[in-house]
Design a protein around this motif. Structure first.
Motif, PDB file in Angstrom:
ATOM      1  N   UNK A 184      83.720  45.207  11.584  1.00 50.42           N
ATOM      2  CA  UNK A 184      84.981  44.592  10.721  1.00 50.42           C
ATOM      3  C   UNK A 184      84.445  43.203  10.437  1.00 50.42           C
ATOM      4  N   UNK A 185      83.438  42.621   9.721  1.00 45.14           N
ATOM      5  CA  UNK A 185      83.245  41.319   9.436  1.00 45.14           C
ATOM      6  C   UNK A 185      84.362  40.801   8.476  1.00 45.14           C
ATOM      7  N   UNK A 186      84.996  41.644   7.639  1.00 46.39           N
ATOM      8  CA  UNK A 186      85.845  40.786   6.879  1.00 46.39           C
ATOM      9  C   UNK A 186      87.386  40.245   7.460  1.00 46.39           C
ATOM     10  N   UNK A 187      87.628  41.085   8.673  1.00 47.17           N
ATOM     11  CA  UNK A 187      88.700  40.579   9.164  1.00 47.17           C
ATOM     12  C   UNK A 187      88.502  39.635  10.021  1.00 47.17           C
ATOM     13  N   UNK A 188      87.256  39.517  10.566  1.00 51.09           N
ATOM     14  CA  UNK A 188      86.727  38.244  11.510  1.00 51.09           C
ATOM     15  C   UNK A 188      86.737  36.897  10.597  1.00 51.09           C
ATOM     16  N   UNK A 189      86.201  37.035   9.319  1.00 49.54           N
ATOM     17  CA  UNK A 189      86.243  35.932   8.377  1.00 49.54           C
ATOM     18  C   UNK A 189      87.638  35.800   8.149  1.00 49.54           C
ATOM     19  N   UNK A 190      88.707  36.623   7.835  1.00 48.02           N
ATOM     20  CA  UNK A 190      89.884  36.240   7.759  1.00 48.02           C
ATOM     21  C   UNK A 190      90.813  35.602   8.693  1.00 48.02           C
ATOM     22  N   UNK A 191      90.398  35.993   9.862  1.00 50.39           N
ATOM     23  CA  UNK A 191      90.827  35.222  10.996  1.00 50.39           C
ATOM     24  C   UNK A 191      90.512  33.693  11.172  1.00 50.39           C
ATOM     25  N   UNK A 192      89.140  33.716  10.721  1.00 56.89           N
ATOM     26  CA  UNK A 192      88.788  32.402  10.941  1.00 56.89           C
ATOM     27  C   UNK A 192      89.374  31.450   9.874  1.00 56.89           C
ATOM     28  N   UNK A 193      89.684  31.934   8.847  1.00 52.80           N
ATOM     29  CA  UNK A 193      90.445  31.422   7.737  1.00 52.80           C
ATOM     30  C   UNK A 193      91.859  30.896   8.251  1.00 52.80           C
ATOM     31  N   UNK A 194      92.504  31.886   8.948  1.00 53.37           N
ATOM     32  CA  UNK A 194      93.876  31.567   9.111  1.00 53.37           C
ATOM     33  C   UNK A 194      93.874  30.512  10.190  1.00 53.37           C
ATOM     34  N   UNK A 195      92.929  30.604  11.306  1.00 51.35           N
ATOM     35  CA  UNK A 195      93.038  29.593  12.276  1.00 51.35           C
ATOM     36  C   UNK A 195      92.572  28.206  12.232  1.00 51.35           C
ATOM     37  N   UNK A 196      91.526  28.119  11.240  1.00 56.69           N
ATOM     38  CA  UNK A 196      90.791  26.841  11.144  1.00 56.69           C
ATOM     39  C   UNK A 196      90.868  26.482   9.526  1.00 56.69           C
ATOM     40  N   UNK A 246      77.256  21.654  10.213  1.00 57.30           N
ATOM     41  CA  UNK A 246      77.174  21.453  11.556  1.00 57.30           C
ATOM     42  C   UNK A 246      78.437  21.424  12.376  1.00 57.30           C
ATOM     43  N   UNK A 247      79.304  20.869  11.608  1.00 54.24           N
ATOM     44  CA  UNK A 247      80.739  20.946  12.279  1.00 54.24           C
ATOM     45  C   UNK A 247      81.282  22.466  12.263  1.00 54.24           C
ATOM     46  N   UNK A 248      80.924  23.195  11.274  1.00 56.37           N
ATOM     47  CA  UNK A 248      81.581  24.650  11.201  1.00 56.37           C
ATOM     48  C   UNK A 248      80.704  25.298  12.526  1.00 56.37           C
ATOM     49  N   UNK A 249      79.510  25.067  12.345  1.00 54.68           N
ATOM     50  CA  UNK A 249      78.700  25.649  13.272  1.00 54.68           C
ATOM     51  C   UNK A 249      79.006  25.528  14.804  1.00 54.68           C
ATOM     52  N   UNK A 250      79.690  24.233  15.099  1.00 57.43           N
ATOM     53  CA  UNK A 250      80.044  23.871  16.452  1.00 57.43           C
ATOM     54  C   UNK A 250      81.325  24.322  17.162  1.00 57.43           C
ATOM     55  N   UNK A 251      81.960  24.798  16.157  1.00 56.84           N
ATOM     56  CA  UNK A 251      83.426  25.399  16.191  1.00 56.84           C
ATOM     57  C   UNK A 251      83.454  26.533  17.406  1.00 56.84           C
ATOM     58  N   UNK A 252      84.164  25.960  18.669  1.00 57.11           N
ATOM     59  CA  UNK A 252      84.164  27.235  19.767  1.00 57.11           C
ATOM     60  C   UNK A 252      85.362  28.358  19.510  1.00 57.11           C
ATOM     61  N   UNK A 253      84.948  29.453  19.606  1.00 57.00           N
ATOM     62  CA  UNK A 253      85.800  30.371  19.513  1.00 57.00           C
ATOM     63  C   UNK A 253      85.840  31.521  20.768  1.00 57.00           C
ATOM     64  N   UNK A 310      82.360  30.714  22.545  1.00 56.57           N
ATOM     65  CA  UNK A 310      81.105  30.827  21.793  1.00 56.57           C
ATOM     66  C   UNK A 310      81.072  29.894  20.731  1.00 56.57           C
ATOM     67  N   UNK A 311      79.925  29.370  20.229  1.00 56.71           N
ATOM     68  CA  UNK A 311      79.990  28.363  18.988  1.00 56.71           C
ATOM     69  C   UNK A 311      79.941  29.727  17.688  1.00 56.71           C
ATOM     70  N   UNK A 312      80.487  29.104  16.700  1.00 56.28           N
ATOM     71  CA  UNK A 312      80.556  30.046  15.687  1.00 56.28           C
ATOM     72  C   UNK A 312      79.274  30.557  15.162  1.00 56.28           C
ATOM     73  N   UNK A 313      78.210  29.676  15.343  1.00 56.87           N
ATOM     74  CA  UNK A 313      76.731  29.990  15.031  1.00 56.87           C
ATOM     75  C   UNK A 313      76.560  31.141  15.900  1.00 56.87           C
ATOM     76  N   UNK A 314      76.885  31.152  17.141  1.00 58.29           N
ATOM     77  CA  UNK A 314      76.404  32.316  18.162  1.00 58.29           C
ATOM     78  C   UNK A 314      77.319  33.615  17.630  1.00 58.29           C
ATOM     79  N   UNK A 315      78.596  33.293  17.708  1.00 58.58           N
ATOM     80  CA  UNK A 315      79.395  34.668  16.704  1.00 58.58           C
ATOM     81  C   UNK A 315      78.735  35.325  15.869  1.00 58.58           C
ATOM     82  N   UNK A 316      78.341  34.352  14.707  1.00 57.96           N
ATOM     83  CA  UNK A 316      77.981  34.860  13.472  1.00 57.96           C
ATOM     84  C   UNK A 316      76.739  35.725  13.677  1.00 57.96           C
TER      85      UNK A 316
END
Length: 339
Positions: free
Chosen positions: A312-324, A297-304, A275-281
């Motif tokens: 737990x939106x905070x954990x999701x944000x932390x994972x995004x930071x760690x991964x990308x 746009x670049x961030x919006x099109x990241x596939x996850x 899914x795109x990060x836009x869809x996940x958000x």
């Protein structure tokens, strides 16, 4: 006190008694059967029980905020009768002060019941409004023995009797476990679509003009309505999904994995597959007051992909930071994510 008020008072007291008994450790399966029979006797019983149940939940939350008294006597789980009067009084007070979202029954001239909302509006005869807040999840038994499970930020109306079984989804998503009946079909209205079943397990999601129907068990007919008449129909069965948007309908046949993903919210989870990060958000924003804002746009099109706890939106944000290595900014209206 009028005879009518006396009956209402009697119903409230019976509902309170059932609610108290259900909280006891001695509660049995037979007790649950007896409670279900009492609830199914009339819509007044259901309305009274739901009001008190809602009030009970609020009282628990308020009690959790209060400091414990060091000299408080130990509770005996078998002594609910001892506390009957103060608890029933507390329930009555909760009803009288008008807790937000609580419904109360009002007799109509024809002898049927309308449901009056706190703002004074009255729904059609026989309809009950059910709703969940952002992040809330609720399972509600219906008069015919079926059950409806409401996802986050969902609003529906239900009119279920021996002669008719109808649900209106105003917004959000609901999962239905429908008790089979050859005589009375179970009908769900969502936008310009009407979903009809005899007995099955399925979900309906209404997101603006988009309607998604996922079938876990059984057979479902999805009708497109135009000027009060059926213009097109599609029948889907186990593992199928139907996606509709205005006059268009797409049926995905035999997609059990996709159905499982669609229903992952029932376990409090969100599942993404490329899914795109836009869809996940967008999905996370359905379940949380903290909103995710995609900054470019670049961030919006990241596939996850992966499975995440919806709340737990905070954990999701932390994972995004760690991964990308994305940039995360705390904003007044949410969290901004960008490159």
């Amino acid at each position: 006190m009028s005879q009518e008020n006396g009956r209402a008072r009697e119903t409230e007291e019976s509902a309170a008694s059932w609610l108290l008994r259900r909280e006891e450790p001695e509660w049995t399966e037979q007790d649950q059967v007896d409670l279900d029979q009492w609830l199914n006797q009339s819509m007044a019983h259901k309305a009274a029980f739901w009001r008190l149940e809602h009030g009970w939940g609020l009282a628990d939350r308020l009690a959790a905020l209060a400091p414990l008294k060091q000299d408080a006597p130990p509770q005996d789980p078998r002594s609910w009768q001892r506390y009957w009067k103060p608890l029933s009084l507390a329930a009555s007070v909760l009803i009288m002060i008008g807790i937000v979202g609580i419904m109360r029954t009002v007799p109509s001239p024809g002898g049927e019941q309308n449901i009056a909302q706190q703002d004074g509006s009255v729904l059609q005869s026989g309809q009950v409004r059910l709703a969940t807040a952002i992040g809330e999840h609720k399972v509600v038994p219906l008069a015919d023995g079926s059950k409806v499970e409401l996802n986050t930020a969902t609003k529906i109306r239900a009119a279920v009797t021996e002669a008719s079984r109808e649900i209106w989804i105003d917004e959000g998503e609901a999962f239905f476990v429908v008790k089979r009946s050859e005589k009375v079909p179970f009908v769900v209205h969502a936008g310009n679509r009407v979903i009809t079943v005899l007995g099955t397990k399925f979900s309906v999601r209404k997101d603006g003009k988009k309607i998604t129907v996922a079938v876990l068990e059984g057979r479902v007919r999805v009708d497109e309505m135009a000027n009060g008449r059926v213009s097109r129909s599609a029948t889907i069965t186990n593992g199928d999904m139907a996606f509709t948007n205005e006059a268009s309908t797409l049926v995905a046949i035999k997609s059990p994995e996709r159905v499982a993903t669609e229903l992952s919210w029932r376990d409090g989870m969100l599942v993404f597959d490329q899914s795109t990060l836009t869809e996940a958000a967008s999905e996370f924003n359905r379940y949380n007051k903290t909103q995710l804002i995609i900054g470019d746009v670049e961030t919006a099109n990241i596939r996850i992909g992966g499975t995440f706890q919806a709340s737990n939106v905070d954990a999701f944000v932390r994972l995004l930071d760690d991964a990308y290595g994305l940039r995360v900014e705390q904003m007044e209206n949410g969290v901004k994510i960008s490159q």
